[in-house]
Design a protein around this motif. Structure first.
Motif, PDB file in Angstrom:
ATOM      1  N   PRO A  23       0.822  -1.212   0.000  1.00  0.00           N
ATOM      2  CA  PRO A  23       0.000   0.000   0.000  1.00  0.00           C
ATOM      3  C   PRO A  23       0.861   1.270   0.000  1.00  0.00           C
ATOM      4  N   LYS A  24       0.453   2.229  -0.763  1.00  0.00           N
ATOM      5  CA  LYS A  24       1.190   3.504  -0.867  1.00  0.00           C
ATOM      6  C   LYS A  24       1.273   4.209   0.486  1.00  0.00           C
ATOM      7  N   ALA A  25       0.308   3.951   1.355  1.00  0.00           N
ATOM      8  CA  ALA A  25       0.271   4.621   2.655  1.00  0.00           C
ATOM      9  C   ALA A  25       1.323   4.108   3.633  1.00  0.00           C
ATOM     10  N   PHE A  26       1.986   3.006   3.315  1.00  0.00           N
ATOM     11  CA  PHE A  26       3.010   2.481   4.226  1.00  0.00           C
ATOM     12  C   PHE A  26       4.134   3.497   4.372  1.00  0.00           C
ATOM     13  N   SER A  27       4.548   3.682   5.603  1.00  0.00           N
ATOM     14  CA  SER A  27       5.616   4.645   5.879  1.00  0.00           C
ATOM     15  C   SER A  27       6.966   4.100   5.413  1.00  0.00           C
ATOM     16  N   THR A  28       7.924   5.000   5.312  1.00  0.00           N
ATOM     17  CA  THR A  28       9.291   4.614   4.965  1.00  0.00           C
ATOM     18  C   THR A  28       9.846   3.645   6.003  1.00  0.00           C
ATOM     19  N   GLU A  29       9.545   3.898   7.260  1.00  0.00           N
ATOM     20  CA  GLU A  29      10.028   3.023   8.329  1.00  0.00           C
ATOM     21  C   GLU A  29       9.462   1.617   8.198  1.00  0.00           C
ATOM     22  N   LEU A  30       8.164   1.519   7.897  1.00  0.00           N
ATOM     23  CA  LEU A  30       7.542   0.205   7.739  1.00  0.00           C
ATOM     24  C   LEU A  30       8.127  -0.518   6.535  1.00  0.00           C
ATOM     25  N   ARG A  31       8.315   0.190   5.433  1.00  0.00           N
ATOM     26  CA  ARG A  31       8.924  -0.427   4.246  1.00  0.00           C
ATOM     27  C   ARG A  31      10.340  -0.908   4.547  1.00  0.00           C
ATOM     28  N   THR A  32      11.084  -0.140   5.319  1.00  0.00           N
ATOM     29  CA  THR A  32      12.443  -0.537   5.689  1.00  0.00           C
ATOM     30  C   THR A  32      12.419  -1.818   6.507  1.00  0.00           C
ATOM     31  N   GLU A  33      11.512  -1.897   7.486  1.00  0.00           N
ATOM     32  CA  GLU A  33      11.404  -3.101   8.307  1.00  0.00           C
ATOM     33  C   GLU A  33      10.940  -4.295   7.482  1.00  0.00           C
ATOM     34  N   MET A  34      10.014  -4.066   6.564  1.00  0.00           N
ATOM     35  CA  MET A  34       9.554  -5.152   5.710  1.00  0.00           C
ATOM     36  C   MET A  34      10.685  -5.639   4.795  1.00  0.00           C
ATOM     37  N   ARG A  35      11.491  -4.703   4.314  1.00  0.00           N
ATOM     38  CA  ARG A  35      12.623  -5.078   3.459  1.00  0.00           C
ATOM     39  C   ARG A  35      13.626  -5.911   4.251  1.00  0.00           C
ATOM     40  N   ARG A  36      13.892  -5.522   5.471  1.00  0.00           N
ATOM     41  CA  ARG A  36      14.802  -6.304   6.321  1.00  0.00           C
ATOM     42  C   ARG A  36      14.263  -7.711   6.540  1.00  0.00           C
ATOM     43  N   ALA A  37      12.964  -7.823   6.824  1.00  0.00           N
ATOM     44  CA  ALA A  37      12.352  -9.130   7.037  1.00  0.00           C
ATOM     45  C   ALA A  37      12.384  -9.961   5.756  1.00  0.00           C
ATOM     46  N   PHE A  38      12.144  -9.323   4.623  1.00  0.00           N
ATOM     47  CA  PHE A  38      12.184 -10.004   3.329  1.00  0.00           C
ATOM     48  C   PHE A  38      13.565 -10.606   3.091  1.00  0.00           C
ATOM     49  N   TYR A  39      14.599  -9.809   3.272  1.00  0.00           N
ATOM     50  CA  TYR A  39      15.960 -10.297   3.043  1.00  0.00           C
ATOM     51  C   TYR A  39      16.388 -11.316   4.098  1.00  0.00           C
ATOM     52  N   ALA A  40      15.901 -11.183   5.323  1.00  0.00           N
ATOM     53  CA  ALA A  40      16.208 -12.188   6.347  1.00  0.00           C
ATOM     54  C   ALA A  40      15.590 -13.530   5.960  1.00  0.00           C
ATOM     55  N   GLY A  41      14.382 -13.500   5.446  1.00  0.00           N
ATOM     56  CA  GLY A  41      13.734 -14.730   4.982  1.00  0.00           C
ATOM     57  C   GLY A  41      14.474 -15.343   3.801  1.00  0.00           C
ATOM     58  N   ALA A  42      14.902 -14.505   2.872  1.00  0.00           N
ATOM     59  CA  ALA A  42      15.659 -14.995   1.718  1.00  0.00           C
ATOM     60  C   ALA A  42      16.975 -15.617   2.168  1.00  0.00           C
ATOM     61  N   HIS A  43      17.635 -14.995   3.131  1.00  0.00           N
ATOM     62  CA  HIS A  43      18.892 -15.527   3.653  1.00  0.00           C
ATOM     63  C   HIS A  43      18.654 -16.870   4.347  1.00  0.00           C
ATOM     64  N   GLY A  44      17.592 -16.954   5.135  1.00  0.00           N
ATOM     65  CA  GLY A  44      17.263 -18.204   5.809  1.00  0.00           C
ATOM     66  C   GLY A  44      17.004 -19.328   4.831  1.00  0.00           C
ATOM     67  N   LEU A  45      16.286 -19.030   3.752  1.00  0.00           N
ATOM     68  CA  LEU A  45      16.027 -20.034   2.721  1.00  0.00           C
ATOM     69  C   LEU A  45      17.326 -20.456   2.043  1.00  0.00           C
ATOM     70  N   TYR A  46      18.177 -19.508   1.734  1.00  0.00           N
ATOM     71  CA  TYR A  46      19.466 -19.814   1.105  1.00  0.00           C
ATOM     72  C   TYR A  46      20.301 -20.742   1.993  1.00  0.00           C
ATOM     73  N   ILE A  47      20.391 -20.408   3.269  1.00  0.00           N
ATOM     74  CA  ILE A  47      21.167 -21.228   4.202  1.00  0.00           C
ATOM     75  C   ILE A  47      20.565 -22.633   4.293  1.00  0.00           C
ATOM     76  N   THR A  48      19.239 -22.718   4.368  1.00  0.00           N
ATOM     77  CA  THR A  48      18.573 -24.016   4.408  1.00  0.00           C
ATOM     78  C   THR A  48      18.946 -24.853   3.195  1.00  0.00           C
ATOM     79  N   LEU A  49      18.886 -24.247   2.028  1.00  0.00           N
ATOM     80  CA  LEU A  49      19.206 -24.980   0.804  1.00  0.00           C
ATOM     81  C   LEU A  49      20.674 -25.394   0.755  1.00  0.00           C
ATOM     82  N   MET A  50      21.564 -24.512   1.128  1.00  0.00           N
ATOM     83  CA  MET A  50      22.991 -24.816   1.043  1.00  0.00           C
ATOM     84  C   MET A  50      23.399 -25.944   1.976  1.00  0.00           C
ATOM     85  N   PHE A  51      22.772 -26.024   3.154  1.00  0.00           N
ATOM     86  CA  PHE A  51      23.145 -27.061   4.100  1.00  0.00           C
ATOM     87  C   PHE A  51      22.332 -28.338   3.927  1.00  0.00           C
TER      88      PHE A  51
END
Length: 87
Positions: A23-51
């Motif tokens: 949603p366009k109404a999401f604040s910059t802070e919320l988008r930043t936190e969502m981006r961090r969570a997105f990349y943390a999830g991607a990293h977790g998936l990568y680690i799962t696959l590699m091991f």
């Protein structure tokens, strides 16, 4: 051999697609936190696959089963049900 600057930024591409539907109404802070969570999830998936994947050149039956279960987990409503790839 490709240099780092030439390689596709696959996770960045996925984030950008996801970010476009937020949603366009999401604040910059919320988008930043969502981006961090997105990349943390991607990293977790990568680690799962590699091991978890075998070191064989071709995927094993267990590798294929794990991939199938990871895909199924990405398709279920949240909160996701527990799906075990090892039987």
């Amino acid at each position: 051999m490709e240099t780092v600057g030439v390689k596709r930024q696959l996770m960045a591409e996925q984030w950008n697609l996801f970010n476009k539907i937020l949603p366009k109404a999401f604040s910059t802070e919320l988008r930043t936190e969502m981006r961090r969570a997105f990349y943390a999830g991607a990293h977790g998936l990568y680690i799962t696959l590699m091991f978890a994947l075998s070191s064989e050149a071709e995927p094993t039956a267990q590798d294929l089963q794990m991939g199938k279960c990871l895909f199924l987990q990405s398709q279920v409503p949240h909160p996701p049900q527990q799906v075990h790839y090892l039987q």
